[in-house]
Design a protein around this motif. Structure first.
Motif, mmCIF file in Angstrom:
data_model
loop_
_atom_site.group_PDB
_atom_site.id
_atom_site.type_symbol
_atom_site.label_atom_id
_atom_site.label_comp_id
_atom_site.label_asym_id
_atom_site.label_seq_id
_atom_site.Cartn_x
_atom_site.Cartn_y
_atom_site.Cartn_z
ATOM 1 N N ALA A 1 0.832 -1.208 0.000
ATOM 2 C CA ALA A 1 0.000 0.000 0.000
ATOM 3 C C ALA A 1 0.866 1.256 0.000
ATOM 4 N N ALA A 2 1.961 1.237 0.761
ATOM 5 C CA ALA A 2 2.874 2.380 0.802
ATOM 6 C C ALA A 2 3.577 2.555 -0.542
ATOM 7 N N VAL A 3 3.916 1.444 -1.184
ATOM 8 C CA VAL A 3 4.536 1.499 -2.519
ATOM 9 C C VAL A 3 3.573 2.141 -3.512
ATOM 10 N N GLU A 4 2.331 1.685 -3.504
ATOM 11 C CA GLU A 4 1.335 2.212 -4.431
ATOM 12 C C GLU A 4 1.059 3.689 -4.173
ATOM 13 N N ALA A 5 1.003 4.080 -2.917
ATOM 14 C CA ALA A 5 0.787 5.488 -2.575
ATOM 15 C C ALA A 5 1.953 6.349 -3.043
ATOM 16 N N THR A 6 3.158 5.846 -2.907
ATOM 17 C CA THR A 6 4.339 6.591 -3.359
ATOM 18 C C THR A 6 4.325 6.751 -4.867
ATOM 19 N N LEU A 7 3.962 5.704 -5.596
ATOM 20 C CA LEU A 7 3.879 5.808 -7.056
ATOM 21 C C LEU A 7 2.904 6.912 -7.462
ATOM 22 N N VAL A 8 1.760 6.996 -6.806
ATOM 23 C CA VAL A 8 0.783 8.056 -7.095
ATOM 24 C C VAL A 8 1.380 9.418 -6.764
ATOM 25 N N GLU A 9 2.015 9.505 -5.606
ATOM 26 C CA GLU A 9 2.588 10.767 -5.128
ATOM 27 C C GLU A 9 3.635 11.329 -6.094
ATOM 28 N N ILE A 10 4.433 10.461 -6.698
ATOM 29 C CA ILE A 10 5.504 10.942 -7.587
ATOM 30 C C ILE A 10 5.071 11.018 -9.049
ATOM 31 N N GLY A 11 3.779 10.756 -9.316
ATOM 32 C CA GLY A 11 3.251 10.935 -10.665
ATOM 33 C C GLY A 11 3.327 9.731 -11.572
ATOM 34 N N TYR A 12 3.524 8.550 -10.993
ATOM 35 C CA TYR A 12 3.589 7.320 -11.779
ATOM 36 C C TYR A 12 2.635 6.275 -11.210
ATOM 37 N N PRO A 13 1.323 6.574 -11.243
ATOM 38 C CA PRO A 13 0.381 5.612 -10.654
ATOM 39 C C PRO A 13 0.363 4.291 -11.424
ATOM 40 N N ALA A 14 0.241 3.223 -10.669
ATOM 41 C CA ALA A 14 0.166 1.885 -11.277
ATOM 42 C C ALA A 14 -1.261 1.635 -11.737
ATOM 43 N N GLU A 15 -1.388 0.876 -12.839
ATOM 44 C CA GLU A 15 -2.716 0.473 -13.299
ATOM 45 C C GLU A 15 -3.275 -0.550 -12.344
#
Length: 68
Positions: free
Chosen positions: A53-67
């Motif tokens: 969950a923290a990994v996914e939140a970080t991806l969103v935060e830095i502009g690279y959301p996962a599908e």
């Protein structure tokens, strides 16, 4: 250990991969990160699945959301 591969459509160059790898390595519990420009994927290894969950939140935060 848990390994998950994310599809990240915003990856367009090696700079993107470097940014993702650098940022995710700073997330607590992440032991390994490997991005791939060609497949637009990021493989993440974490000590416990609860860290994803923290990994996914970080991806969103830095502009690279996962599908999803």
């Amino acid at each position: 250990m848990t390994v998950k591969t994310y599809s990240v459509p915003n990856i367009s160059c090696h700079h993107c991969v470097n940014t993702i790898e650098r940022e995710l390595k700073d997330v607590a519990g992440v032991t390994s990160v490997k991005g791939n420009v060609s497949t637009k994927a990021v493989m993440v290894e974490v000590v416990d699945a609860s860290r994803l969950a923290a990994v996914e939140a970080t991806l969103v935060e830095i502009g690279y959301p996962a599908e999803k």
